[in-house]
Design an enzyme around this catalytic site. Structure first.
Site, mmCIF file in Angstrom:
data_model
loop_
_atom_site.group_PDB
_atom_site.id
_atom_site.type_symbol
_atom_site.label_atom_id
_atom_site.label_comp_id
_atom_site.label_asym_id
_atom_site.label_seq_id
_atom_site.Cartn_x
_atom_site.Cartn_y
_atom_site.Cartn_z
ATOM 1 N N SER A 172 21.483 21.988 5.945
ATOM 2 C CA SER A 172 20.043 22.024 6.742
ATOM 3 C C SER A 172 20.073 23.386 7.614
ATOM 4 C CB SER A 172 19.993 21.003 7.498
ATOM 5 O OG SER A 172 18.999 21.120 8.351
ATOM 6 N N HIS A 196 18.043 22.596 2.652
ATOM 7 C CA HIS A 196 17.590 21.823 3.056
ATOM 8 C C HIS A 196 16.868 22.175 4.110
ATOM 9 C CE1 HIS A 196 16.828 17.516 3.885
ATOM 10 N NE2 HIS A 196 16.662 17.462 5.441
ATOM 11 N N ASP A 202 14.152 21.239 7.200
ATOM 12 C CA ASP A 202 13.624 20.393 8.079
ATOM 13 C C ASP A 202 12.120 20.726 8.799
ATOM 14 O OD1 ASP A 202 15.365 18.170 7.850
ATOM 15 O OD2 ASP A 202 16.790 19.541 8.837
ATOM 16 N N MET A 259 8.945 19.681 11.102
ATOM 17 C CA MET A 259 8.693 18.752 12.071
ATOM 18 C C MET A 259 7.491 19.112 12.582
ATOM 19 S SD MET A 259 12.278 18.444 14.161
ATOM 20 C CE MET A 259 14.080 18.045 13.009
ATOM 21 N N HIS A 307 12.192 18.557 3.655
ATOM 22 C CA HIS A 307 12.051 17.082 4.308
ATOM 23 C C HIS A 307 10.974 17.344 5.241
ATOM 24 C CE1 HIS A 307 14.370 14.128 6.998
ATOM 25 N NE2 HIS A 307 13.508 13.812 6.521
ATOM 26 N N MET A 347 8.961 15.798 8.176
ATOM 27 C CA MET A 347 8.922 14.697 9.165
ATOM 28 C C MET A 347 7.832 14.982 9.903
ATOM 29 S SD MET A 347 12.870 15.075 10.476
ATOM 30 C CE MET A 347 13.287 16.475 9.457
ATOM 31 N N MET A 404 18.216 8.619 6.150
ATOM 32 C CA MET A 404 18.304 9.243 7.252
ATOM 33 C C MET A 404 19.635 8.511 7.892
ATOM 34 S SD MET A 404 16.314 11.766 7.722
ATOM 35 C CE MET A 404 17.136 12.047 9.205
ATOM 36 N N ASP A 407 21.495 12.080 5.318
ATOM 37 C CA ASP A 407 21.048 13.327 6.105
ATOM 38 C C ASP A 407 21.039 12.890 7.782
ATOM 39 O OD1 ASP A 407 19.687 15.370 7.445
ATOM 40 O OD2 ASP A 407 17.858 15.057 6.713
HETATM 41 C C1 DX5 Z 1 17.235 15.491 11.459
HETATM 42 C C2 DX5 Z 1 17.125 16.290 10.202
HETATM 43 C C3 DX5 Z 1 18.499 16.722 9.600
HETATM 44 C C4 DX5 Z 1 19.250 17.470 10.562
HETATM 45 C C5 DX5 Z 1 20.916 17.092 10.204
HETATM 46 O O1 DX5 Z 1 16.070 15.190 11.909
HETATM 47 O O2 DX5 Z 1 16.348 15.750 9.399
HETATM 48 O O3 DX5 Z 1 18.333 17.412 8.395
HETATM 49 O O4 DX5 Z 1 19.085 18.885 10.512
HETATM 50 O O5 DX5 Z 1 21.451 17.940 10.905
HETATM 51 P P1 DX5 Z 1 22.922 17.198 11.380
HETATM 52 O O6 DX5 Z 1 23.690 17.595 10.314
HETATM 53 O O7 DX5 Z 1 23.285 18.631 12.397
HETATM 54 O O8 DX5 Z 1 22.941 15.984 11.860
HETATM 55 ZN ZN ZN Z 2 16.503 16.638 6.947
#
Ligand code: DX5
Ligand code: ZN
Length: 224
Positions: free
Chosen positions: A11, A36, A38, A40, A69, A71, A140, A178
């Site tokens: 990620s 990956h 993320d 947000m 992903h 979010m 998650m 994740d």
């Molecule tokens: C959290 C994200 C993850 C995050 C994982 O909200 O969806 O993908 O980057 O990071 P680590 O491996 O640091 O927990």
């Molecule tokens: Zn993620």
């Protein structure tokens, strides 16, 4: 039958955002399977991170599938831009998608692999009616919003229950996990039934550097 090879999905959330292209290229060379990403929105989760233009800019830096992903609230409003930007997989959260079945069809119509994510507190039952539609399920293993949080141990049982459910129904959806994945956690998550492991902080914040960190996670699951 031999278990399928575990895929690793670094990620980029914990990478240096001023040098994302290099980060993506480095983990690609180091043998990652997916990148990956993320996304947000500051609503569903507190932070704001990456939008579709950044995904488009990263696309030329790797041949690997981009695992996006989302979010975000109302994810169905954002599918087309991320597909156009080069996403190969889009996962949406069941918690913010009342028309889950329709949204999954929309993702597939865009030619993208479709997945659903569940927060740690969301029961697996939220997947029941759409399980046969899914290319991927993202469980998650931390509460979404931040990198670097510790793995929530009771999620191992949730992973195992979903593994059983998929196997018993003969479904091929990939089981991705994740949050909080390290070289110590990775083999336990894989043993419970995860097949794709996302890792952010354990890769990009590692003192040994992302390539060696990825090698160590790979080695930890290959000893299984
Ligand atoms: C959290 C994200 C993850 C995050 C994982 O909200 O969806 O993908 O980057 O990071 P680590 O491996 O640091 O927990
Ligand atoms: Zn993620």
């Amino acid at each position: 039958m031999a278990e399928p090879r575990i895929k690793l999905a670094p990620s980029i959330l914990s990478a240096d955002f001023s040098r994302l292209g290099e980060a993506v290229a480095e983990v690609t060379r180091a043998g990652a399977d997916y990148i990956h990403i993320d996304v947000m929105d500051g609503h569903f989760v507190p932070n704001i991170t990456i939008g579709a233009p950044v995904v488009a800019s990263l696309r030329p830096h790797t041949h690997l599938p981009l695992d996006v992903h989302l979010m975000v609230d109302s994810p169905e409003r954002h599918l087309e831009p991320f597909a156009a930007a080069g996403a190969d997989i889009i996962t949406i959260h069941a918690e913010v998608c009342p028309h889950l079945h329709r949204a999954l069809q929309s993702i597939k119509k865009l030619g993208v692999r479709a997945g659903v994510c569940l927060n740690p507190g969301t029961p697996l039952a939220a997947l029941n009616e759409v399980l046969p539609e899914l290319d991927l399920v993202l469980l998650m293993t931390v509460n979404p919003g931040y990198g670097g949080q510790p793995f929530i141990e009771p999620m191992l049982d949730k992973i195992a229950r979903l593994r059983r459910q998929l196997d018993e129904a003969g479904l091929g959806a990939e089981l991705e996990v994740d949050g909080g994945i390290t070289a110590e956690v990775a083999p336990r998550a894989a043993r419970a039934g995860a097949r794709v492991l996302v890792a952010g902080a354990a890769v990009f914040n590692a003192e040994v550097g992302p390539a060696e960190a990825l090698n160590r996670i790979r080695a930890s699951v290959e000893k299984l």
